[in-house]
Design a protein around this motif. Structure first.
Motif, PDB file in Angstrom:
ATOM      1  N   THR A   5       1.002  -1.151   0.059  1.00 27.56           N
ATOM      2  CA  THR A   5      -0.045   0.319   0.203  1.00 27.56           C
ATOM      3  C   THR A   5       1.039   1.180  -0.350  1.00 27.56           C
ATOM      4  OG1 THR A   5      -1.326  -1.201   0.852  1.00 27.56           O
ATOM      5  CG2 THR A   5      -1.988   1.070   1.045  1.00 27.56           C
ATOM      6  N   ASP A   9       0.974   4.547  -2.501  1.00 18.22           N
ATOM      7  CA  ASP A   9       0.725   6.492  -2.301  1.00 18.22           C
ATOM      8  C   ASP A   9       1.795   6.549  -2.449  1.00 18.22           C
ATOM      9  OD1 ASP A   9      -1.489   5.396  -0.422  1.00 18.22           O
ATOM     10  OD2 ASP A   9      -0.569   5.283   1.502  1.00 18.22           O
ATOM     11  N   LYS A  12       0.878   7.402  -6.423  1.00 16.83           N
ATOM     12  CA  LYS A  12      -0.319   8.491  -6.131  1.00 16.83           C
ATOM     13  C   LYS A  12       0.779  10.006  -6.307  1.00 16.83           C
ATOM     14  CE  LYS A  12      -3.761   6.136  -4.571  1.00 16.83           C
ATOM     15  NZ  LYS A  12      -4.741   5.689  -3.680  1.00 16.83           N
ATOM     16  N   GLU A  13       1.552   9.678  -5.237  1.00 23.59           N
ATOM     17  CA  GLU A  13       2.741  11.001  -5.715  1.00 23.59           C
ATOM     18  C   GLU A  13       3.153  11.585  -6.938  1.00 23.59           C
ATOM     19  OE1 GLU A  13       5.452  11.600  -2.453  1.00 23.59           O
ATOM     20  OE2 GLU A  13       3.987  10.655  -1.035  1.00 23.59           O
TER      21      GLU A  13
END
Ligand code: THU
Length: 122
Positions: A5, A9, A12-13
């Motif tokens: 996970t 994240d 996504k950045e």
């Protein structure tokens, strides 16, 4: 399997820097090297469309050019549904990664061996 996970994240950045004025399809990738370092990539498009490069390859080439040669996993995110890596990116992965390399999408996880069986190699 390990929980990736955190890598989603980071992808996504990375997607925030996507340069996709032609397709408006933003992609981000986060590549986890065996060293523990994470390399970000986003797609970078060009008005001469064929020069566009995918987020995954940007992440790989950044890592390779920093001296990394061993990799554990890559996370890939887009604006839509799970973004399957294209064939060219799968072949680049196969150059540097074993079939148990992990490809993490938002809703599904694959091994490279599942995505590119019988990869070409010299
Ligand atoms: N793209 C990626 O960055 N990664 C993929 O796995 C699939 C496609 C990009 C290339 C282009 O900028 C846009 O998505 C539409 O094809």
């Amino acid at each position: 399997m390990k929980d990736y996970t955190f890598l989603i994240d980071k992808a996504k950045e990375a997607k925030k820097f996507s340069y996709a004025p032609y397709s408006n399809f933003n992609v981000g990738a986060a590549l986890l090297a065996s060293s523990g370092k994470v390399y970000f990539g986003c797609n970078v498009e060009n008005s001469s469309y064929g020069l566009t490069i995918c987020a995954e390859r940007v992440a790989f080439f950044k890592a390779i050019s920093d001296g990394e040669r061993e990799f554990e996993a890559i996370a890939i995110v887009s604006d839509g549904d799970d973004c399957m890596p294209c064939g060219a990116c799968r072949q680049i992965m196969a150059e540097f990664c074993s079939p148990d390399f992990v490809v993490v999408l938002e809703n599904k996880t694959f091994t490279l061996g599942e995505l590119l069986p019988h990869a070409f190699e010299l």
